[in-house]
Structures are given as C-alpha cells and as structure tokens.
Design an enzyme around this catalytic site. Structure first.
Site, PDB file in Angstrom:
ATOM      1  N   ASP A 149       0.821  -1.209   0.000  1.00 34.73           N
ATOM      2  CA  ASP A 149       0.000   0.000   0.000  1.00 34.73           C
ATOM      3  C   ASP A 149       0.865   1.275   0.000  1.00 34.73           C
ATOM      4  O   ASP A 149       2.094   1.208   0.061  1.00 34.73           O
ATOM      5  CB  ASP A 149      -0.941  -0.042   1.217  1.00 34.73           C
ATOM      6  CG  ASP A 149      -2.324   0.492   0.898  1.00 34.73           C
ATOM      7  OD1 ASP A 149      -2.431   1.378   0.037  1.00 34.73           O
ATOM      8  OD2 ASP A 149      -3.303   0.044   1.526  1.00 34.73           O
ATOM      9  N   ASP A 219      -9.978   3.194  -4.085  1.00 43.52           N
ATOM     10  CA  ASP A 219     -10.767   2.002  -3.758  1.00 43.52           C
ATOM     11  C   ASP A 219     -12.125   1.913  -4.452  1.00 43.52           C
ATOM     12  O   ASP A 219     -12.760   2.924  -4.762  1.00 43.52           O
ATOM     13  CB  ASP A 219     -11.035   1.956  -2.247  1.00 43.52           C
ATOM     14  CG  ASP A 219      -9.779   1.684  -1.454  1.00 43.52           C
ATOM     15  OD1 ASP A 219      -8.665   1.887  -1.975  1.00 43.52           O
ATOM     16  OD2 ASP A 219      -9.907   1.267  -0.293  1.00 43.52           O
TER      17      ASP A 219
END
Ligand code: GAL
Length: 409
Positions: A149, A219
């Site tokens: 991430d 997302d």
C-alpha cells in the site's frame, strides 16, 4: 540525440531489464481478500482457514480461485525488539506459518499485506527501510502474494498524513526497495508483488517493471459510482495489461448492499473482460445464490484467464454515440487466443443493443461467425448479435475465430 535523451533511454532500458519477468502472474490472479469483508476484524487465521474451506466446498478452487489474501491489521502495532513484524497473537494463535502450510496443503495460496510507508493505512508497522528483513519473514512463512500500500509514504507535509496529497517524488521510489528485495529473494520463493499506489503517477506505464499487478485507481467502495469510475477508466489503459503484469481494478464488491443484482453482473463481467485480477471481497458464508452463480460463471472466468492476457477496451460501432468520460460505454471488445470477446454493457440505459461482427475490432476477416453469450448461454452462427439488456446488466459474447481448427463451444 542529446546526452540527456541517451541517458534517459539507458535508464529506461535498465528499468525494463530489471522488471520482475519471473513467470509469476502470467494470468490475472484469482482469489479472495479480507478487507471488504470486515476490514481489520477479518485479518485473522479464522477467516483465512474458513475461506480456504469455502473455496473447496463451493467449487471455487476448481474454477481457479486460488489466493487467500489477508489485508491490513494482521500484525501487532509494533515490531519486536529485533525489528521483526509480529503476527497479532489474538488473530493468529498458532502464528502465520501454520495457517499458510494448511492453505498450501489444500492446493491454495496465501497473500499478505504491507505498506511502503512507515505505517500501514490502519496504523500498523509499514516496511519503509525494513524491506529485506520483511521479505525474509514472508519467505520463511511461505507467503505467495504481497499487496503493498501507499499510506504514510514520504510527504512534503509533516507529520506525514495517512494519504499524502503532495508526495516527495514519484511513488515509484517508494516501491523500488521492496521490488528489489522481492527480486533478490526470488531464488528462495517467488512472490506475486501487487502494487497498491491507487493509480498514482500513471502506475500502468511502469507497473510491469515493478510488480505483477497494480491498482489503477482509488478504492472500490462497493457502490455504483465506484464501478463507473473504475470500469470506465479501464478502457484507456487496456494496452498496459499483458501476461506478467495486469491492471488491478480492485476487489470485486459483489454482494454489496449498495449495488443491485444487475450491477453485480456488470461489475463481474467488466472486471473479467478487462483482465483484472478477480479477487472476491465478500463473506463466503453469507453469499447469495445470485452472487454465487456470477462468481462461478466458468465462461467469464475462462475469458479472464485466456492465455493471451489482452484486456478488452471500448470500440465505437457506426452510428453509436461517443463515449462519455466517467460513464460505462456500451461496446467493448478484446482479443482472445481463439477468438474475440464482445461486451455489451447497459451501464447508462436499458434497451436493445446490437453489434455487427464486421464493426468489431479483430473480426474483420469474414462476416459469419459462431458465437456464445456467457450469462444467458444463448449462442448461434451469424453476422452479429442483438440483445434486450436491462439497465445495468451486461452481456458477454465470445466469438470463435478458429472454428475448424479444433475449437468449438
Ligand atoms: C487502502 C487500500 C485498500 C485496503 C486498505 C487497508 O489504501 O486501497 O484496498 O488495503 O488500504 O487499510
């Protein structure tokens, strides 16, 4: 050519040559991830083992679903005294290796999550400056995939925020040390490196030299605007996907209460034809029959897993309206090893959708073809197809171009 351009050319050749190109990720990976299921609470041995059982009992393993990926929050909030990551003992009572061994014994794979910054998005230890040691731990546990991430990475703001709006340099730099550690460890274990920089810095242009798949957007929040935003932008970057490196459109949010039954069908079909990894973000204990039928659609899975690894993109048949940015265009097509896939997406209006094969890129050679549709099972031989499609639903037609060469439906 100036010395500057020569230098840039050399650098880009070097970067290309140092790509992962290691036989991993030749097809979009398929599996499940804990994140959408219950965020931090699902990052446990219990969820991993239950999901492995479900992969088998629901027939998902036989269809190609393979990776059980544990996302953020699997470790304790601090490293141990020697700087090692510590699996949370509440969530991993026998540690991680025992779970991974169990999952491997079932013929499945195990993925884990880390972060290029000094903390993960949920505030657990990040890997910045610890890349080699962290990869050594992954190797010792037998981890097969590492999602990486972009939270708390170097930022012009101090203290670093979770999501930096003005990073210090290109995201690439944050991903390079981990990429190098993974390459260095690959003689011991090959690990699928999944970059999660949320599509920053046009990651699709360099992702294949850094990892095996890369998130091309922020997302998927499990609502229709997310599907529109991600699905529509996949069209522009289809050329960057190929065996060994795929655009990752983010986890499949099927079963989300924010999308309806048709939107689930379009979501899965669009992710499948654009060659996104098919990573289920849902609880397999409570899955509905409708959703189960979608994720078990073998025709769509076979298209996603086709050996050419060519992502479908949009095309404009004569007379069709122009694409609108941010909206799902109705007409999609992509090359397959034995034909062409056509996607008809009713993402903006229900009604009658028709395509003449002669208008489809890749189908210029002849006029009559054998075809089959993957949701309805309809098929035939002709010069085109036409369907009534309800709002938000989708049809995916496979057209065979190799009839007579040993292939048929
Ligand atoms: C986000 C990422 C999500 C999930 C989450 C965990 O940055 O895009 O997929 O991993 O972090 O905190």
């Amino acid at each position: 050519m100036s010395w500057k351009s020569v230098l840039l050319l050399c650098l880009s050749i070097l970067e290309f040559a140092s790509g992962l190109n290691d036989g991993v990720g030749l097809k979009p990976h398929m599996g499940w991830s804990s994140w959408n299921v219950a965020q931090c609470n699902a990052a446990s041995a219990k969820y991993a083992l239950d999901t492995a059982d479900k992969f088998i009992s629901l027939g998902l393993k036989d269809l190609g679903y393979e990776y059980i990926n544990i996302d953020d929050c699997w470790s304790t909030k601090s490293r141990d005294s020697s700087g090692k990551l510590v699996p949370d003992p509440q969530k991993w009572t026998s540690g991680i290796k025992a779970v991974v061994d169990h999952i491997h014994a079932k013929g499945l794979k195990f993925g884990l999550y880390g972060c290029a910054g000094d903390k993960t998005c949920a505030g657990y230890p990040g890997s910045e400056g610890r890349e080699k040691s962290d990869v050594a731990q992954l190797v010792s546990w037998g981890v097969d995939l590492w999602k990486y991430d972009n939270c708390y990475t170097p930022c012009q703001q101090s203290p670093r925020p979770q999501t930096c709006q003005n990073p210090v340099g290109n995201t690439k730099q944050f991903y390079a040390p981990m990429r190098d550690a993974i390459i260095a460890a690959s003689t011991q274990r090959k690990i699928h490196f999944n970059l999660c920089n949320w599509g920053r810095d046009n990651v699709w242009t360099w992702g294949a030299t850094y990892g095996h798949s890369w998130r091309m957007s922020i997302d998927n929040w499990g609502d229709w605007p997310s599907i529109e935003r991600i699905g529509s932008s996949a069209a522009d970057i289809s050329n960057y996907s190929s065996p060994g490196g795929f655009n990752d459109l983010d986890m499949l949010y099927l079963g989300s209460p924010k999308i309806n039954a048709n939107q689930e069908k379009l979501h899965f079909a669009l992710w499948a034809i654009t060659k996104s990894p098919l990573v289920l973000g849902l609880d397999l204990n409570t899955i509905s029959n409708h959703t189960l039928a979608i994720i078990r659609n073998k025709g769509l899975i076979d298209i996603n897993q086709d050996s050419l690894g060519k992502a479908a993109t949009i095309f404009r048949p004569a007379g069709a309206a122009a694409p609108v940015r941010g909206k799902i265009y109705p007409y999609w097509a992509g090359q397959l090893s034995d034909g062409v896939v056509i996607g008809l997406a009713a993402g903006t209006a229900g009604g009658s959708y028709k395509v003449d094969f002669k208008d489809v890129p890749g189908l210029k050679g002849q006029t009559v073809y054998e075809w089959k549709e993957m949701y309805t099972g309809q098929g035939g031989t002709g010069t085109g197809v036409s369907f009534e499609i309800g709002l938000y639903d989708m049809r995916v037609v496979k057209v065979l171009t190799t009839v007579g060469q040993g292939t048929s439906f």
